[in-house]
Structure formats: C-alpha cells, structure tokens
Scaffold this motif. Structure first.
Motif, PDB file in Angstrom:
ATOM      1  N   GLN A   1       0.838  -1.143   0.300  1.00 12.06           N
ATOM      2  CA  GLN A   1      -0.404   0.082  -0.055  1.00 12.06           C
ATOM      3  C   GLN A   1       0.603   1.553  -0.226  1.00 12.06           C
ATOM      4  N   LEU A   2       1.599   0.681   0.427  1.00 13.33           N
ATOM      5  CA  LEU A   2       2.496   2.002   0.487  1.00 13.33           C
ATOM      6  C   LEU A   2       3.306   2.584  -0.779  1.00 13.33           C
ATOM      7  N   LEU A   3       4.246   1.278  -1.193  1.00  7.91           N
ATOM      8  CA  LEU A   3       4.536   1.449  -2.492  1.00  7.91           C
ATOM      9  C   LEU A   3       3.658   2.483  -3.198  1.00  7.91           C
ATOM     10  N   HIS A   4       2.204   1.331  -3.239  1.00 12.08           N
ATOM     11  CA  HIS A   4       1.960   1.935  -4.167  1.00 12.08           C
ATOM     12  C   HIS A   4       0.745   3.726  -4.023  1.00 12.08           C
ATOM     13  N   GLU A   5       1.185   3.857  -2.917  1.00 14.95           N
ATOM     14  CA  GLU A   5       0.639   5.852  -2.367  1.00 14.95           C
ATOM     15  C   GLU A   5       1.857   6.409  -3.126  1.00 14.95           C
ATOM     16  N   LEU A   6       3.174   5.616  -3.374  1.00 13.69           N
ATOM     17  CA  LEU A   6       3.993   6.774  -4.257  1.00 13.69           C
ATOM     18  C   LEU A   6       4.173   6.556  -5.359  1.00 13.69           C
ATOM     19  N   GLY A   7       3.104   5.878  -5.808  1.00 15.00           N
ATOM     20  CA  GLY A   7       3.257   5.181  -6.473  1.00 15.00           C
ATOM     21  C   GLY A   7       3.980   4.769  -7.477  1.00 15.00           C
TER      22      GLY A   7
ATOM     23  N   THR B   1      11.536   6.580  -5.362  1.00 13.84           N
ATOM     24  CA  THR B   1      11.941   7.997  -6.301  1.00 13.84           C
ATOM     25  C   THR B   1      12.646   7.782  -7.685  1.00 13.84           C
ATOM     26  N   THR B   2      11.590   8.349  -8.416  1.00  9.76           N
ATOM     27  CA  THR B   2      11.924   8.854  -9.942  1.00  9.76           C
ATOM     28  C   THR B   2      12.221   9.503  -9.727  1.00  9.76           C
ATOM     29  N   VAL B   3      13.478   8.887 -10.844  1.00 11.66           N
ATOM     30  CA  VAL B   3      14.737  10.424 -11.574  1.00 11.66           C
ATOM     31  C   VAL B   3      15.353  10.069 -12.975  1.00 11.66           C
ATOM     32  N   ALA B   4      15.864  11.934 -12.652  1.00 11.21           N
ATOM     33  CA  ALA B   4      15.869  11.824 -14.324  1.00 11.21           C
ATOM     34  C   ALA B   4      17.728  11.586 -14.387  1.00 11.21           C
TER      35      ALA B   4
ATOM     36  N   GLY C   1      30.391  16.486 -19.121  1.00 12.45           N
ATOM     37  CA  GLY C   1      30.862  14.548 -18.762  1.00 12.45           C
ATOM     38  C   GLY C   1      30.547  14.641 -17.411  1.00 12.45           C
ATOM     39  N   LYS C   2      29.997  15.764 -16.777  1.00 10.20           N
ATOM     40  CA  LYS C   2      29.563  15.923 -15.673  1.00 10.20           C
ATOM     41  C   LYS C   2      28.447  14.320 -15.229  1.00 10.20           C
ATOM     42  N   LEU C   3      27.812  13.245 -14.798  1.00 17.12           N
ATOM     43  CA  LEU C   3      26.737  12.475 -14.713  1.00 17.12           C
ATOM     44  C   LEU C   3      25.553  13.225 -13.408  1.00 17.12           C
ATOM     45  N   VAL C   4      24.430  13.511 -13.618  1.00 18.32           N
ATOM     46  CA  VAL C   4      23.538  14.224 -12.555  1.00 18.32           C
ATOM     47  C   VAL C   4      22.688  13.447 -12.511  1.00 18.32           C
ATOM     48  N   VAL C   5      22.241  13.818 -10.648  1.00 17.93           N
ATOM     49  CA  VAL C   5      21.015  12.347 -10.820  1.00 17.93           C
ATOM     50  C   VAL C   5      19.619  13.163  -9.917  1.00 17.93           C
ATOM     51  N   VAL C   6      18.424  13.882 -10.796  1.00 14.85           N
ATOM     52  CA  VAL C   6      17.706  15.022 -10.476  1.00 14.85           C
ATOM     53  C   VAL C   6      16.436  13.788 -10.379  1.00 14.85           C
ATOM     54  N   ALA C   7      15.478  14.695  -9.027  1.00 11.54           N
ATOM     55  CA  ALA C   7      14.152  14.572  -9.264  1.00 11.54           C
ATOM     56  C   ALA C   7      13.257  14.473 -10.387  1.00 11.54           C
ATOM     57  N   ASP C   8      13.140  13.691 -11.128  1.00 11.61           N
ATOM     58  CA  ASP C   8      12.162  13.642 -12.485  1.00 11.61           C
ATOM     59  C   ASP C   8      10.534  14.472 -12.369  1.00 11.61           C
ATOM     60  N   GLU C   9      10.870  15.831 -11.897  1.00  8.11           N
ATOM     61  CA  GLU C   9       9.555  16.162 -11.893  1.00  8.11           C
ATOM     62  C   GLU C   9      10.001  17.579 -11.696  1.00  8.11           C
TER      63      GLU C   9
END
Ligand code: FES
Length: 103
Positions: A7-13, A42-45, A52-60
C-alpha cells in the motif's frame, strides 16, 4: 511483500513492473544522454552533461511537474520538454522561470 508495504509503495507511485530501470542497472551514458530511472521508490532523471558530469535529479519539473527525463540536455542544463524551462542542475534554479519556486 506485505499488504502495508504494498500500500505504501502504491501511494508513492511505485510500480516495480513499469519498465523503468533501477539506477544501478543503467549502462554508462553518453554526453547529452538523458534517461528516466528509479532510485528506490523515487523516479529520477539521470543525465550526462556536456562537461561529462553525471547528474541525478528528481524527475519532476519545478515548474508544473513535467518529467525532466522527457526533456533534453543543453550544455550544462536540463530542458523540460513540457514548457521549455531550463533547470540549472548545479544550483537547482530555473531559467525562463518567472514563477519558479526554486528561483
Ligand atoms: S512543467 Fe516543465 S517547463 Fe513546465
């Protein structure tokens, strides 16, 4: 997985069967490449900037919630495909952002 966890995972999408790879499963990215991935629930971009720098940000997108991963890399910035706002990943600020909450 118990019902409360599910249920928690569902609520988090979180949908483990949605085809979005975990960040640990990604192949090395070429310069200018931008992909969607998952970091836990969490979904990230994930992007390789022109430097050349690798970045990870929230996908929103901070503008209106568009998926950053649907956009593209422009030099050292990520551009949201939805309205074209540019996210400066170094400081989390937006350009072309008249009402951006992170400005
Ligand atoms: S939602 Fe990203 S630019 Fe509007």
């Amino acid at each position: 997985m118990g019902p409360i966890t599910a249920q928690l995972l569902h609520e988090l999408g979180y949908d483990p069967d949605d085809g979005v790879p975990d960040v640990s499963e990604l192949e090395p990215l070429a310069i200018g490449e931008l992909v969607r991935a998952r970091a836990g629930a969490t979904t990230v971009a994930v992007a390789r900037l022109a430097s050349g720098k690798l970045v990870v940000v929230a996908d929103e997108c901070p503008h209106d919630g568009g998926r950053i991963s649907d956009g593209y890399v422009d030099g050292e910035r990520l551009v949201c495909a939805r309205h074209g706002w540019e996210l400066e990943v170094e400081n989390g600020r937006c350009r072309k952002a008249g009402s951006c909450p992170r400005r």
